[in-house]
Design a protein around this motif. Structure first.
Motif, PDB file in Angstrom:
ATOM      1  N   GLU A  67       0.832  -1.204   0.000  1.00  0.00           N
ATOM      2  CA  GLU A  67       0.000   0.000   0.000  1.00  0.00           C
ATOM      3  C   GLU A  67       0.866   1.254   0.000  1.00  0.00           C
ATOM      4  N   ILE A  68       1.920   1.244   0.809  1.00  0.00           N
ATOM      5  CA  ILE A  68       2.831   2.394   0.842  1.00  0.00           C
ATOM      6  C   ILE A  68       3.456   2.614  -0.535  1.00  0.00           C
ATOM      7  N   HIS A 118      -4.568   7.784   4.416  1.00  0.00           N
ATOM      8  CA  HIS A 118      -4.910   6.580   3.641  1.00  0.00           C
ATOM      9  C   HIS A 118      -5.898   5.712   4.414  1.00  0.00           C
ATOM     10  N   ASP A 119      -6.785   5.068   3.677  1.00  0.00           N
ATOM     11  CA  ASP A 119      -7.752   4.150   4.293  1.00  0.00           C
ATOM     12  C   ASP A 119      -7.086   2.784   4.463  1.00  0.00           C
ATOM     13  N   TRP A 120      -6.761   2.456   5.724  1.00  0.00           N
ATOM     14  CA  TRP A 120      -6.034   1.208   6.005  1.00  0.00           C
ATOM     15  C   TRP A 120      -6.953   0.082   6.472  1.00  0.00           C
ATOM     16  N   THR A 121      -8.240   0.313   6.539  1.00  0.00           N
ATOM     17  CA  THR A 121      -9.127  -0.687   7.150  1.00  0.00           C
ATOM     18  C   THR A 121      -9.144  -2.009   6.386  1.00  0.00           C
ATOM     19  N   VAL A 157      -6.270  -2.228  13.485  1.00  0.00           N
ATOM     20  CA  VAL A 157      -4.905  -2.079  13.991  1.00  0.00           C
ATOM     21  C   VAL A 157      -4.455  -0.629  13.833  1.00  0.00           C
ATOM     22  N   GLN A 158      -3.440  -0.233  14.610  1.00  0.00           N
ATOM     23  CA  GLN A 158      -2.905   1.132  14.539  1.00  0.00           C
ATOM     24  C   GLN A 158      -2.596   1.536  13.097  1.00  0.00           C
ATOM     25  N   ARG A 159      -2.958   2.780  12.753  1.00  0.00           N
ATOM     26  CA  ARG A 159      -2.742   3.271  11.403  1.00  0.00           C
ATOM     27  C   ARG A 159      -1.272   3.617  11.219  1.00  0.00           C
ATOM     28  N   PRO A 160      -0.617   3.149  10.112  1.00  0.00           N
ATOM     29  CA  PRO A 160       0.780   3.491   9.874  1.00  0.00           C
ATOM     30  C   PRO A 160       0.931   4.971   9.523  1.00  0.00           C
ATOM     31  N   THR A 161       2.022   5.545   9.996  1.00  0.00           N
ATOM     32  CA  THR A 161       2.444   6.873   9.551  1.00  0.00           C
ATOM     33  C   THR A 161       3.899   6.758   9.115  1.00  0.00           C
ATOM     34  N   VAL A 162       4.434   7.833   8.534  1.00  0.00           N
ATOM     35  CA  VAL A 162       5.819   7.796   8.072  1.00  0.00           C
ATOM     36  C   VAL A 162       6.579   9.013   8.560  1.00  0.00           C
TER      37      VAL A 162
END
Length: 474
Positions: free
Chosen positions: A363-364, A415-418, A424-429
């Protein structure tokens, strides 16, 4: 020797035995000489694809720009013979002349004599196609070359070939008595060598024709043609049958002329078939070469591509970056390097599993493709770290690197991570940015230092390396 004697079946059987024996550890020019000798034998036996394959292999193995030694001269002489046979006359002449030059500088007199015979014989045939005023100097050059060769060897097959070709050159310069003597001596020494007999009789036919004895000229021409056909030498057959047709016409023998012309046409058809086989062989070799090149390119691209995300991997980035930086320097463009690290990625793997973690990496990668330009280089550096290398005109008022980095950070954060990670915790960068010029290692070190500051300051942020102070912002 079997080929020259017209014993084609025995020659083919012996040649098949020879092909199975390849001496190991040969020097390049020695191996090339062996392969081109075999190529000439295959050509004489009308095994055209094999001849071309052997010649191409031998030719590929050598440094054509720096030929030295007897093996080099031998190789080039035989390549010249083959090139002449397929009609590549300019290349044939060049190869034969270089062969003579290299052979003269060597210490093998037989190889030198053979190179002289190849070139002299070729010039004899070229002279036959020219008007008399242009043919004379060509025959004179051939005569000088062949006399040089005759002075080097006395006896053996090379001497016999030189003697036969010398007889033809003597006829070419109009020295008919000497030509007749040399031709008769050739036939006398031939002892079953039908190639030498064919040349000797051809010269005698030319002498008799010049003397006005057309009936005798026809008989010698017929004998020459029969021997040339027996040894499968298409070039000789075309030359001799054409001359026979002309002589028969002068003698008023129209049936003989028609028969000779029929044999000329048959020889030319064989020559055309040879060229067609050669073209087909060349086309097939080119097809195989292109396929091999494509496979090699695909293998190289696979080696430089990350299989999980489809982005360039570290190897691909390190290979491409120097070229991008050099182009940027030449075009007065500013390079920017963006280093991206996923925050707390281990906790994502621990909570959702490695399959979900891999999906998050993909996704990233998709976000990076969407936020970057087509020409930007995007790579997965290692694990959960990504890199973007881009350039922009040096005179732009606002720096584009930090702007692209912030756009990437925002896109990941929103971003929609569902679907991939559920609750689960949403990724950030966290992102570090640095501007050029290169080299790449320095640019990466600066961007990595900026990334470290982004992590220290709480993550999910962009930090740019301070080019003026030479340090990452604190």
């Amino acid at each position: 020797m079997l080929i020259d004697a017209g014993r084609t079946d025995a020659a083919n059987a012996l040649f098949d035995q020879l092909l199975s024996k390849v001496p190991p550890n040969l020097a390049p020019w020695t191996r090339a000489a062996l392969l081109t000798r075999r190529a000439v034998s295959a050509w004489r036996l009308r095994r055209i694809p094999l001849a071309l394959e052997l010649a191409a292999e031998g030719w590929t193995d050598i440094d054509i720009e720096h030929p030295r030694g007897s093996d080099a001269a031998d190789t080039l002489g035989r390549l010249g013979y083959l090139l002449e046979g397929i009609g590549h006359r300019h290349a044939a002449t060049e190869a034969l002349r270089v062969a003579v030059s290299v052979a003269r500088a060597g210490d093998d007199v037989e190889v030198c004599a053979h190179a002289l015979q190849n070139l002299g014989g070729m010039l004899n045939f070229r002279a036959c196609e020219l008007p008399p005023e242009r043919a004379l100097p060509v025959s004179a050059e051939a005569k000088a070359l062949l006399e040089e060769g005759l002075a080097l060897v006395d006896g053996g097959r090379v001497h016999l070939a030189l003697l036969a070709a010398h007889a033809a050159s003597l006829a070419g310069v109009g020295d008919l008595p000497a030509a007749e003597e040399a031709a008769r001596r050739t036939i006398e020494l031939a002892e079953g060598n039908r190639w030498a007999c064919s040349v000797g009789n051809w010269v005698l036919s030319r002498v008799r024709r010049a003397q006005g004895s057309t009936a005798a000229a026809v008989e010698h021409a017929k004998a020459a043609l029969a021997d040339a056909e027996a040894v499968n030498d298409t070039s000789l057959v075309q030359r001799y049958s054409t001359d026979l047709a002309d002589t028969c016409r002068e003698a008023g023998d129209h049936a003989g002329e028609a028969e000779a012309l029929r044999r000329t046409l048959a020889a030319r058809a064989t020559a055309v078939e040879t060229l067609q086989e050669g073209l087909a062989q060349a086309l097939e070799q080119r097809r195989v070469a292109i396929r091999a090149q494509r496979l090699a390119t695909a293998a190289q691209e696979a080696a430089e591509r990350d299989p999980l995300t489809g982005l360039a991997n570290r190897l691909g980035l390190e290979r491409a970056a120097p070229h991008i930086l050099a182009h940027a320097a030449n075009a007065a463009r500013t390079p920017w390097l963006i280093v991206i690290d996923i925050d707390w990625f281990k906790s994502v793997n621990d909570a959702a599993g490695h399959a979900a973690g891999d999906a998050a990496l993909r996704e990233i990668a998709g976000v990076l493709r969407a936020e970057c330009r087509v020409g930007d280089l995007i790579a997965r550096w290692a694990g959960d770290e990504f890199v973007v290398l881009l350039t922009h005109p040096g005179d732009e008022p606002s720096p584009i690197g930090p702007a692209v980095a912030e756009r990437i950070r925002t896109a990941v954060d929103r971003h929609d991570w569902t679907t991939v990670l559920g609750a689960v915790q949403r990724p950030t960068v966290s992102i570090g940015v640095a501007a050029g010029p290169g080299p790449f290692d320095r640019l990466f070190a600066n961007a990595d230092a900026a990334l470290y500051q982004a992590k220290r300051k709480g993550r999910n942020r962009v930090e740019a390396f301070d080019q003026a102070s030479g340090a990452a912002p604190v």
